[in-house]
Scaffold this active site. Structure first.
Site, PDB file in Angstrom:
ATOM      1  N   CYS A  99       0.804  -1.222   0.000  1.00  0.00           N
ATOM      2  CA  CYS A  99       0.000   0.000   0.000  1.00  0.00           C
ATOM      3  C   CYS A  99       0.847   1.288   0.000  1.00  0.00           C
ATOM      4  O   CYS A  99       1.479   1.597  -0.990  1.00  0.00           O
ATOM      5  CB  CYS A  99      -0.969  -0.048   1.188  1.00  0.00           C
ATOM      6  SG  CYS A  99      -2.452   0.912   0.928  1.00  0.00           S
ATOM      7  N   ARG A 133     -12.486   5.539  -2.082  1.00  0.00           N
ATOM      8  CA  ARG A 133     -11.470   4.533  -1.820  1.00  0.00           C
ATOM      9  C   ARG A 133     -11.854   3.235  -2.520  1.00  0.00           C
ATOM     10  O   ARG A 133     -13.031   2.912  -2.642  1.00  0.00           O
ATOM     11  CB  ARG A 133     -11.355   4.278  -0.309  1.00  0.00           C
ATOM     12  CG  ARG A 133     -10.734   5.412   0.467  1.00  0.00           C
ATOM     13  CD  ARG A 133     -10.547   5.040   1.922  1.00  0.00           C
ATOM     14  NE  ARG A 133      -9.341   4.245   2.143  1.00  0.00           N
ATOM     15  CZ  ARG A 133      -8.132   4.767   2.301  1.00  0.00           C
ATOM     16  NH1 ARG A 133      -7.962   6.066   2.255  1.00  0.00           N
ATOM     17  NH2 ARG A 133      -7.083   3.990   2.490  1.00  0.00           N
ATOM     18  N   HIS A 195      -3.695  -6.150   1.400  1.00  0.00           N
ATOM     19  CA  HIS A 195      -3.575  -6.487   2.818  1.00  0.00           C
ATOM     20  C   HIS A 195      -4.200  -7.875   2.975  1.00  0.00           C
ATOM     21  O   HIS A 195      -4.577  -8.493   1.999  1.00  0.00           O
ATOM     22  CB  HIS A 195      -4.351  -5.489   3.687  1.00  0.00           C
ATOM     23  CG  HIS A 195      -3.962  -4.053   3.490  1.00  0.00           C
ATOM     24  ND1 HIS A 195      -2.927  -3.464   4.160  1.00  0.00           N
ATOM     25  CD2 HIS A 195      -4.476  -3.090   2.693  1.00  0.00           C
ATOM     26  CE1 HIS A 195      -2.818  -2.199   3.794  1.00  0.00           C
ATOM     27  NE2 HIS A 195      -3.742  -1.931   2.910  1.00  0.00           N
TER      28      HIS A 195
END
Lengths: 257, 493
Positions: A99, A133, A195
């Site tokens: 990220c 997002r 993730h």
């Protein structure tokens, strides 16, 4: 006697760990222990140079942070860590950046107000802040395996045409939600938005990183190291790992294992 | 201010919808009727809030990542015990609809005997409570705060929560701060009155709400001596390597370097070298925690003390008691004897330090929803030093957070030797199984059972076979699993 020992350097663990990214290093350590490989973990943070520690590293880990935190390490990263990482890249050492960490390894990051933050250009490409997002479970085809994870990023990363990505998006958004690419790879440096934590979700990829590290340091691959350590493939229990992947309901149909 | 006809009709409609929902459809709650009202009338919440404000009813809002349900319940129950009528969202419905529902639900018709049939026919609703205590979700707090104009606000802590729902914790806190600042400014030229803030001394993000703001502030915290009475398990869960605020919320500078903050998170004495934002000396602190008795010390020229035997254990519950005590003592002027009785007899909501004897076992249930809370719960249940049998019910539905990565931030490594058996249920059991295995728990002690009901039976069997001293099981569910569990646990005798 220690036959194999790997050194992992965790970059800014207390700052760049937005959501469970420390699971990568925890799992990497666990996975090495399964193969009888010793592992030494060094935490590195802002301030000191840590040249020696970085030079001893076989693999680097770096997660993502909140905006404020990322701004905090930015200077230090450039001044203190950039050169050593470039050297390590040329020595075929390994890095896994997630990220925000991944974004710092690209050319630059352009924030919502147009401000440009330079990256260290391990990966050719740039990131633009965006909304909304990009959030959700993600599956990515990478060679003959399917990598899975959970993505949650505002930034959209666009790679140059010659830059390798780590795979093609089967489900989810990936780098930018448009071109179906996810992550980037240069040499043995990997960047991804996944993730999950990423390595426990993808034990095959974790093994691949161990394999690369062993080849780079000892000139043996993981299979050979297992033979030397007298670890049989049949003794490795991947039951939980495999089933954890299957539990991700919306990715199930993309998984072979 | 009197209720207008529209408001009377809205209350009537609310009661009617709630009746259908609860009595005919047999469903719990008051969120849906409130939702329907807001669909029909966009300003319904604002208009009722105006009415309440005109009546001068004080409003207390409790927000934060962990502990807001328990803290608000302790406050509300104690106020009730003091003889006042309280309007509060005791059912944990802490979003805008749930809070509106609780407000409208407090409007009552006068008794037939008091006004006769005429009063009833006029729909002469009266707000029946003396005070409003609401638990409020962090994300909706800014909106609710600007509508309800609370007089007292307490923030328990701001830790990383469900990132996919809430985004970064810092931006959530900035929005809350903006809202609090705005309502505080209404009292700018008022020397008599201010809003009141009750905040932790040790948690920078929550404490930041009190920075540069015109308000009366009380800070609660811990004394070192609280941690001296050694935990039998030898683990201090407040000690953690993970940090939720490494940057100064005020100037974004780094507040502490690398490892210094591995110290105790409940004693954290933060200071920003650059802008000077720093922790406050607590006005009230927990000092001693010895053989089931807790001491709170109130800072004064001559310190005074409050002793009680807490019904809830665990250091995070001590923090909840501290926050509640600050509100009750400083701002509601409730006497220590009433507070003591209430604190010592407090019964938690289902899933918050909840205990029930059933099926020959003591069943303990604690909701887990983020790393800080989860680690706190693990510490509480291994505090005595004996091994435990735990059922984890772990899911990734929207209300749980779709991203399960957060379990990698829970310090299972510290507690691995205390887990005798783990049974795991829910939609993502193998992620938890993998986490436990990686932490060093023998996979043979880990059993996955997707069916929740069967899983409860399995952990009881395992606990029986393990033959530990006490017949106890612990169930740690995520939010949606807690709701599923409630139906089942209430049914067993």
């Amino acid at each position: 006697m220690k036959k194999f020992e790997l050194t992992a350097v965790d970059l800014y663990p207390e700052i760049m760990n937005i959501y469970g990214d420390r699971g990568n290093i925890i799992y990497f350590k666990y996975r090495c222990s399964v193969y009888g490989i010793e592992i030494k973990i060094i935490n590195i943070t802002v301030g000191k140079n840590y040249k020696e520690e970085c030079e001893s590293a076989d693999i680097f880990f770096m997660g993502g942070g909140q905006d404020a935190e990322q701004a905090l390490i930015y200077e230090d990263f450039f001044a203190g860590k950039k050169n050593i990482l470039m050297e390590s890249l040329n020595k075929n050492k390994i890095m896994l950046a997630i990220c925000g960490g991944y974004q710092l390894l690209c050319d630059y990051y352009k924030s919502a107000d147009g401000k440009i933050m330079k990256g260290i250009s391990v990966f050719k490409g740039y990131t633009e802040s965006g909304a909304p997002r990009l959030t959700g479970n993600i599956a990515v085809k990478s060679n003959d395996t399917v990598l899975i994870g959970f993505e949650n990023h505002g930034g959209r990363t666009y790679l140059e045409s010659g830059q390798d990505c780590i795979g093609t998006v089967l489900r989810g958004y990936g780098n930018n939600g448009k071109d179906k690419t996810e992550g980037a790879r240069t040499g043995n440096f990997f960047g991804t938005y996944m993730h999950g934590s990423f390595l426990p979700k993808n034990f095959v990829f974790c093994d691949y990183l161990i394999d690369l590290a062993l080849q780079n340091k000892y000139g043996v691959n993981l299979r050979e190291a297992m033979e030397i350590n007298d670890v049989k493939t049949g003794e490795i229990d991947d039951n939980f790992e495999i089933k954890a992947r299957k539990d991700v309901r919306d990715l199930k149909r993309f998984l072979k294992f | 201010m009197l209720l207008n006809k529209k408001q009377k009709a809205e209350i009537f409609l609310y009661i009617f919808l709630k009746f259908i929902l609860n009595k005919i459809l047999k469903r719990e709650g008051d969120v849906l009727p409130a939702h329907i009202l807001r669909k029909i009338d966009r300003n319904v919440f604002e208009n009722f809030a105006k009415h309440i404000i005109s009546l001068g009813i004080p409003v207390i809002l409790v927000t934060g990542t962990n502990g807001k349900t328990t803290t608000s319940n302790i406050i509300a129950e104690t106020v009730k015990l003091s003889g006042k009528k309280v309007c509060f969202n005791s059912n944990g419905a802490n979003m805008a609809n749930g809070i509106l529902g609780a407000v409208i639900g407090s409007y009552k018709l006068p008794k037939l005997s008091d006004t006769g049939i005429k009063g009833i026919a006029k729909l002469d609703f009266k707000f029946s409570a003396d005070i409003i205590v609401m638990e409020c979700d962090e994300k909706v707090f800014p909106a609710v705060c600007s509508i309800l104009n609370p007089k007292i606000i307490t923030a328990t802590n701001f830790y990383r929560d469900q990132l996919d729902r809430y985004g970064e914790v810092n931006s959530t806190v900035f929005e809350i701060k903006k809202a609090v600042k705005k309502i505080s400014e209404a009292y700018k030229n008022n020397t008599e009155e201010k809003i009141s803030l009750v905040l932790p001394s040790y948690e920078p993000l929550a404490a930041f709400l009190g920075y540069d703001i015109n308000a009366d502030k009380k800070y609660f915290g811990f004394d070192e001596s609280f941690f001296n009475a050694n935990y039998s398990n030898g683990i201090n869960s407040a000690e953690t390597e993970l940090s939720d605020a490494v940057t100064c919320p005020n100037c974004k500078n780094m507040m502490f370097s690398s490892k210094d903050h591995t110290a105790n998170r409940l004693l954290y004495n933060f200071k920003c070298e650059k802008c000077g934002f720093a922790g406050h000396e607590p006005d009230i602190k927990a000092t001693q925690n010895i053989s089931g008795s807790l001491t709170l010390e109130l800072k004064k020229e001559k310190p005074s003390f409050f002793y009680f035997k807490p019904a809830l254990t665990g250091d995070y519950n001590t923090a909840n008691y501290l926050a509640a005590y600050s509100v009750l003592k400083y701002y509601l002027n409730i006497g220590d004897d009433i507070i003591k009785t209430s604190f010592e007899n407090f019964k938690t909501k289902f899933g918050r330090s909840y205990k029930k004897k059933a099926g020959g076992f003591e069943i303990n249930i604690d909701l887990v929803k983020n790393p800080a809370g989860f680690s706190g719960v693990l510490n509480k249940l291994t505090e005595s030093g004996s091994k435990v049998n735990i059922l984890f019910a772990f899911s990734d539905r929207a209300a749980d957070g779709r991203d399960v990565s957060w379990i990698w931030d829970v310090d299972f490594e510290k507690y691995k030797d205390y887990i005798e058996n783990a049974v795991i249920s829910g939609l993502r059991p193998y992620d938890m199984a993998l986490r436990l295995k990686t932490a060093g728990i023998n996979p043979k002690k880990i059993t996955v059972e997707y069916n929740l009901k069967k899983a409860v039976g399995t952990i009881m069997d395992k606990a029986e076979t393990a033959g530990l001293n006490e017949k106890k099981i612990y169930i740690l569910p995520t939010y949606t699993e807690l709701l599923r569990l409630k139906k089942y646990i209430n049914g067993i005798k």
